[in-house]
Design a protein around this motif. Structure first.
Motif, PDB file in Angstrom:
ATOM      1  N   ALA A 183       0.831  -1.212   0.000  1.00 33.95           N
ATOM      2  CA  ALA A 183       0.000   0.000   0.000  1.00 33.95           C
ATOM      3  C   ALA A 183       0.864   1.260   0.000  1.00 33.95           C
ATOM      4  CB  ALA A 183      -0.894   0.011   1.230  1.00 33.95           C
ATOM      5  N   ASP A 184       0.275   2.328  -0.529  1.00 38.44           N
ATOM      6  CA  ASP A 184       0.894   3.649  -0.454  1.00 38.44           C
ATOM      7  C   ASP A 184       0.495   4.218   0.903  1.00 38.44           C
ATOM      8  OD1 ASP A 184       1.482   6.406  -0.765  1.00 38.44           O
ATOM      9  OD2 ASP A 184       1.514   6.097  -2.929  1.00 38.44           O
TER      10      ASP A 184
ATOM     11  N   ILE B  87      -1.133   7.896   1.615  1.00 37.15           N
ATOM     12  CA  ILE B  87      -2.440   8.128   1.001  1.00 37.15           C
ATOM     13  C   ILE B  87      -3.473   7.186   1.600  1.00 37.15           C
ATOM     14  CG2 ILE B  87      -3.672   8.062  -1.183  1.00 37.15           C
ATOM     15  CD1 ILE B  87      -1.199   9.045  -2.489  1.00 37.15           C
TER      16      ILE B  87
ATOM     17  N   LEU C  89      -2.733  14.453  -6.600  1.00 34.82           N
ATOM     18  CA  LEU C  89      -3.134  14.780  -5.229  1.00 34.82           C
ATOM     19  C   LEU C  89      -2.453  16.056  -4.744  1.00 34.82           C
ATOM     20  CD1 LEU C  89      -3.274  11.220  -3.731  1.00 34.82           C
ATOM     21  CD2 LEU C  89      -5.162  12.711  -4.327  1.00 34.82           C
TER      22      LEU C  89
ATOM     23  N   TRP D 123      -7.128   3.292  -4.712  1.00 34.97           N
ATOM     24  CA  TRP D 123      -5.834   3.196  -5.390  1.00 34.97           C
ATOM     25  C   TRP D 123      -4.732   2.787  -4.421  1.00 34.97           C
ATOM     26  CZ3 TRP D 123      -1.308   6.171  -4.827  1.00 34.97           C
ATOM     27  CH2 TRP D 123      -0.334   5.914  -5.792  1.00 34.97           C
ATOM     28  N   ALA D 124      -4.719   3.424  -3.230  1.00 33.42           N
ATOM     29  CA  ALA D 124      -3.613   3.232  -2.298  1.00 33.42           C
ATOM     30  C   ALA D 124      -3.632   1.846  -1.673  1.00 33.42           C
ATOM     31  CB  ALA D 124      -3.650   4.293  -1.204  1.00 33.42           C
TER      32      ALA D 124
ATOM     33  N   MET E 257       1.599   1.718  -8.897  1.00 37.64           N
ATOM     34  CA  MET E 257       2.070   2.142  -7.585  1.00 37.64           C
ATOM     35  C   MET E 257       3.549   2.479  -7.694  1.00 37.64           C
ATOM     36  SD  MET E 257      -0.700   1.369  -5.733  1.00 37.64           S
ATOM     37  CE  MET E 257      -0.018   1.512  -4.092  1.00 37.64           C
TER      38      MET E 257
ATOM     39  N   LEU F 102     -11.521   7.497  -4.092  1.00 37.69           N
ATOM     40  CA  LEU F 102     -10.572   7.117  -5.146  1.00 37.69           C
ATOM     41  C   LEU F 102      -9.180   6.883  -4.556  1.00 37.69           C
ATOM     42  CD1 LEU F 102     -11.619   9.492  -8.052  1.00 37.69           C
ATOM     43  CD2 LEU F 102     -11.769   7.029  -8.034  1.00 37.69           C
ATOM     44  N   MET F 103      -8.775   7.755  -3.612  1.00 37.26           N
ATOM     45  CA  MET F 103      -7.474   7.588  -2.965  1.00 37.26           C
ATOM     46  C   MET F 103      -7.412   6.241  -2.249  1.00 37.26           C
ATOM     47  SD  MET F 103      -7.025  11.387  -1.391  1.00 37.26           S
ATOM     48  CE  MET F 103      -5.782  10.997  -0.181  1.00 37.26           C
TER      49      MET F 103
ATOM     50  N   HIS G 140       0.262  10.799  -7.233  1.00 43.41           N
ATOM     51  CA  HIS G 140       0.718  11.787  -6.253  1.00 43.41           C
ATOM     52  C   HIS G 140       0.662  13.188  -6.841  1.00 43.41           C
ATOM     53  CE1 HIS G 140       3.144   8.862  -3.515  1.00 43.41           C
ATOM     54  NE2 HIS G 140       1.869   8.544  -3.643  1.00 43.41           N
TER      55      HIS G 140
ATOM     56  N   MET H 174      -6.499   6.425 -13.018  1.00 42.17           N
ATOM     57  CA  MET H 174      -6.656   5.083 -12.456  1.00 42.17           C
ATOM     58  C   MET H 174      -7.203   4.107 -13.484  1.00 42.17           C
ATOM     59  SD  MET H 174      -7.973   5.915  -8.666  1.00 42.17           S
ATOM     60  CE  MET H 174      -6.971   6.940  -7.619  1.00 42.17           C
TER      61      MET H 174
ATOM     62  N   LEU I 255      -8.168  11.915 -11.506  1.00 44.30           N
ATOM     63  CA  LEU I 255      -7.869  10.683 -10.776  1.00 44.30           C
ATOM     64  C   LEU I 255      -8.533   9.486 -11.452  1.00 44.30           C
ATOM     65  CD1 LEU I 255      -8.241  11.886  -7.095  1.00 44.30           C
ATOM     66  CD2 LEU I 255      -6.175  11.062  -8.162  1.00 44.30           C
TER      67      LEU I 255
ATOM     68  N   ILE J 201     -10.255  12.368   4.617  1.00 41.39           N
ATOM     69  CA  ILE J 201     -10.889  13.249   3.631  1.00 41.39           C
ATOM     70  C   ILE J 201     -12.381  12.956   3.543  1.00 41.39           C
ATOM     71  CG2 ILE J 201     -11.014  13.731   1.159  1.00 41.39           C
ATOM     72  CD1 ILE J 201      -8.112  13.799   1.049  1.00 41.39           C
TER      73      ILE J 201
END
Lengths: 346, 202
Positions: A81-82, A85, B63, A138-139, B111, A134-135, B60, B105, B101, A92
């Motif tokens: 994982a990121d 984020i 973001l 993805w993360a 990643m 979305l974050m 990133h 995606m 985004l 958020i």
């Protein structure tokens, strides 16, 4: 008003702190109440079972037990994982939810900040939660989570439009974006000279009300629009990798958003905190009665959301998109045109 | 530019004096907090803008762009342009950034670090950026000169339920600047139809 009641002179920051605290208490009480009432009990009775009965009388402390359980669980990050984020995403979503409550009035003076742009601010803040989703998807470095997040993104964008367009009908009818003005327009209004129920826009703007409620159901990703977290296809969608307190935040955000949208719908269409002006209740009484009135309306509307959630089966993804773009949006546009013409004619 | 000028004019037209009070009232200003907020957001925005172009991960970058766009919104709030600020949040964060985004995606959301993000056009980019900075700075200095921001609380419409600023923007937009507004709408419609035509080749 607080000055006259308590004889206090409060500085701006003191008053604001009190308002924010009041808003938070209202938010958490209503959210907790809704979770117990509908998610634990209402659905249990619909499915011919008792639901939680052990913790407290009739299981009323079950929610606290659940929160305690989640707080104790390990906060796991997936290996790929990121991390930053992944950790930021729930915050958020929660911030987007809390910001919605800022402008929703619960009485003549019971509002954190009575912004002139009222309803527009609510819609803007509610649209920010998509970024968090979305974050998260993805993360998580998980294909199910990413697909869930993409579904959520497409769905929230698609249903944002009918949501916004439905409110325009109300804004045109009330002549203001400000939520207090919209409440006042309904309390003081009359329909063909009959004023004893005021003019709740659910009557004159019934089409907009239906579009709004359907779109809210989709924005909340509740069944029949729960493709982003469809458990039989995607395990749990965008929050599949979340555990412990971060999952708890998603959980709180989901139900707090339901309460927020229900409160907004009550304010826009059901008259908000006000009772019809023809009933002759003074402002002093409404300071006490107002919060009760809007809470009741909001909780009842959340009940409708959950009733639908536990009754209907899930749509297919293409059916969902077609329904938004080819039915709801044209209908909402037609509603705006009709409302504008009616506003000029009457 | 037209629209920006329209919004600026709308704010100026109603922002200044309001009805003259009979008795002298204490001026409500929030100059100090506004300066602090501006300083903090400006620093964060500049750092965010650098990170947008220097980060090695395309998600990133998007973001960091969120932070820059959100900072712009906060600056609008400080300038008491409430409607513009909310529009900034709804359109740029709620719609455009989400589409960024979403698109990233759907196509290339790897990643970690991706090296192929860089290219050889850095000098061109720097020249274009500095040129834009010069043009905007010139336009702002020419328009506002030595005008001072006083950060007075808005006095146009009294009372907590004031929609004054929003109404001022709407009035200017739909009277004085109606034709530019309509032309812009048609331009957006053309772009929309063009996108559909290009995307659907069948």
């Amino acid at each position: 008003m607080i000055h006259t009641v308590l004889g206090l002179e409060l500085a701006y920051w003191q008053e604001t702190t009190l308002r924010v605290l009041g808003g938070l208490v209202m938010l958490l009480l209503l959210t907790g109440g809704v979770v117990y009432l509908y998610l634990f009990k209402f659905v249990s009775f619909m499915q011919s079972r008792l639901g939680p009965m052990e913790a407290g009388p009739y299981g009323s402390l079950q929610l606290l037990a659940e929160v305690g359980k989640w707080l104790q669980k390990e906060d796991i990050f997936p290996e790929d994982a990121d991390r930053k984020i992944f950790a930021l995403a729930p915050a958020i979503v929660l911030a987007s939810t809390f910001l919605m409550f800022i402008v929703i009035p619960a009485g003549p003076n019971a509002v954190v900040s009575d912004l002139g742009t009222g309803i527009y601010f609510v819609l803007a803040m509610s649209s920010l939660s998509v970024i968090g989703i979305l974050m998260a998807g993805w993360a998580s470095a998980n294909k199910y989570a990413l697909i869930g997040a993409l579904r959520a993104g497409g769905q929230l964008i698609a249903y944002e439009l009918p949501l916004v367009l439905a409110t325009i009908g109300v804004v045109v009818a009330a002549g203001s974006l400000n939520l207090q003005d919209i409440v006042a327009a309904q309390a003081n209004g009359e329909i063909f000279g009959i004023d004893w129920i005021g003019n709740p826009f659910v009557i004159t703007q019934f089409v907009a009300f239906m579009i709004f409620v359907i779109s809210v159901q989709a924005e909340l990703t509740q069944t029949p629009f729960d493709m982003p977290i469809a458990e039989s296809e995607l395990v749990a969608g965008y929050h599949v990798e979340y555990t412990g307190i971060r999952f708890l935040i998603y959980f709180i955000a989901e139900f707090a958003t339901a309460v927020a949208f229900a409160a907004v719908a009550s304010t826009l269409f059901l008259g908000g905190w006000a009772l019809p002006a023809a009933w002759g209740l003074g402002t002093g009484v409404m300071h006490v009665v107002g919060p009760i009135v809007i809470s009741t309306k909001a909780v009842l509307l959340v009940g409708v959301v959950f009733w639908v959630r536990f009754t209907l089966p899930r749509y297919r993804e293409d059916q969902l998109q077609r329904f938004a773009w080819k039915f709801l949006i044209p209908l909402a546009l037609a509603n705006i045109v009709v409302t504008a013409i009616a506003k000029v004619v009457f | 530019m037209n629209l920006l000028a329209a919004l600026g004019a709308g704010l100026q037209a109603t922002g200044g004096d309001g009805p003259t009070p009979i008795m002298a009232q204490p001026e409500i200003t929030f100059s100090a907090p506004a300066q602090v907020i501006f300083a903090v957001t400006a620093v964060v925005m500049i750092y965010g803008a650098f990170r947008v172009v220097t980060t090695k991960n395309v998600v990133h970058a998007a973001l960091w762009l969120m932070i820059v766009l959100g900072g712009v919104g906060i600056n609008y709030v400080v300038l008491q342009a409430e409607f513009v600020a909310v529009t900034q949040f709804l359109v740029y964060l709620g719609a455009i950034l989400v589409l960024f985004l979403f698109g990233i995606m759907l196509t290339r959301a790897s990643m970690g670090v991706s090296e192929e993000l860089d290219n050889n056009l850095k000098p061109v980019g720097a020249v274009a950026g500095l040129g834009l900075l010069a043009i905007i700075a010139y336009a702002l200095i020419e328009t506002f000169g030595n005008d001072k921001l006083t950060f007075q609380a808005y006095q146009g419409v009294a009372g907590p339920n004031s929609n004054g600023r929003t109404q001022a923007v709407a009035d200017t937009l739909f009277s004085q600047y109606l034709i530019p507004f309509e032309v812009l709408s048609v331009l957006l419609l053309v772009a929309l139809i063009g996108a559909i035509v290009l995307a659907r080749k069948d």
